[in-house]
Motif scaffolding. Sequence first.
Motif, PDB file in Angstrom:
ATOM      1  N   ASP A  29       1.425  -0.961  -0.220  1.00  0.00           N
ATOM      2  CA  ASP A  29      -0.093  -0.271   0.195  1.00  0.00           C
ATOM      3  C   ASP A  29       0.808   1.123  -0.017  1.00  0.00           C
ATOM      4  O   ASP A  29       0.687   2.602  -0.650  1.00  0.00           O
ATOM      5  N   ARG A  36       1.653   6.498  -6.302  1.00  0.00           N
ATOM      6  CA  ARG A  36      -0.190   7.487  -6.929  1.00  0.00           C
ATOM      7  C   ARG A  36       0.087   9.122  -7.002  1.00  0.00           C
ATOM      8  O   ARG A  36      -0.238   9.839  -7.265  1.00  0.00           O
ATOM      9  N   PRO A  49      -6.871   7.424  -9.094  1.00  0.00           N
ATOM     10  CA  PRO A  49      -6.987   7.480  -8.115  1.00  0.00           C
ATOM     11  C   PRO A  49      -7.612   5.742  -8.205  1.00  0.00           C
ATOM     12  O   PRO A  49      -8.400   5.214  -7.525  1.00  0.00           O
ATOM     13  N   ILE A  50      -7.148   4.807  -9.523  1.00  0.00           N
ATOM     14  CA  ILE A  50      -7.489   3.814  -9.111  1.00  0.00           C
ATOM     15  C   ILE A  50      -6.148   3.150  -8.452  1.00  0.00           C
ATOM     16  O   ILE A  50      -6.474   2.765  -7.132  1.00  0.00           O
ATOM     17  N   PHE A  53      -7.403   3.640  -5.056  1.00  0.00           N
ATOM     18  CA  PHE A  53      -9.210   2.507  -4.145  1.00  0.00           C
ATOM     19  C   PHE A  53      -7.359   1.628  -3.842  1.00  0.00           C
ATOM     20  O   PHE A  53      -8.401   0.786  -2.946  1.00  0.00           O
ATOM     21  N   CYS A  54      -7.541   1.105  -4.610  1.00  0.00           N
ATOM     22  CA  CYS A  54      -6.247  -0.026  -3.994  1.00  0.00           C
ATOM     23  C   CYS A  54      -5.248  -0.059  -2.834  1.00  0.00           C
ATOM     24  O   CYS A  54      -4.915  -0.486  -1.881  1.00  0.00           O
ATOM     25  N   MET A  57      -8.018   0.704   0.111  1.00  0.00           N
ATOM     26  CA  MET A  57      -8.572  -1.488   0.588  1.00  0.00           C
ATOM     27  C   MET A  57      -7.292  -1.769   1.372  1.00  0.00           C
ATOM     28  O   MET A  57      -7.848  -2.327   2.537  1.00  0.00           O
TER      29      MET A  57
END
Length: 201
Positions: A29, A36, A49-50, A53-54, A57
């Motif tokens: 992460d 990112r 944004p993809i 999101f990962c 999570m």
Amino acid sequence: MLTHVLAADFDAFRWLILPGAIFAARVVDVTLGTIRVIFISRGMKYLAPILAFCEIMIWLLAIGQIMTNLKNPACYVAYAGGFALGNFVGICIVEKLSLGMALIRIITQHDAQPLVDRLQADHYGVTSLDGRGVRGPVKVIFTIVPRREVSRVVEIIRSFNPNAFYTVGDVNSVASGQFPPRRFWHDAPFLRAFRPFRKGK
């Protein structure tokens, strides 16, 4: 007998498997988070944004295990270690991807025309200006290149003048210009699919 007692008392899941899973999740992460941030700075507003999101999570899974195992110090060490390694891995991946454009500024007291001719022969767009430094007149050269080409341009600069002063800076967007043809794996179809996601392209 003592060995059997120690083996019975040792909880592999508590001290190895769970911390290992937290460590791995944190590495992933934080790596995604580092990439990112670079994507955002490069204007890749659809890919960022993809990854976000990962990233969140995986972070929720890791922090959830921490909160349910507050008395396990191995989880804290794994969480912190994963954070540290994730930053390193993320930076390494970004360096390998060589995303975006870079502005190279070259300042030299030598005759800069051979360097300008060499860069233009390799299809780099070049702008040169007259300037004045501490030691007298200088030539200032600007060129914007894909970041993957920076090391190649630096080699050209050093072959021209090992003592030339140069700086490399980020460029958020480029409207138009002359750039070298794409080389090797950068022409891969799956990478070309990401071009519409970049600002200024």
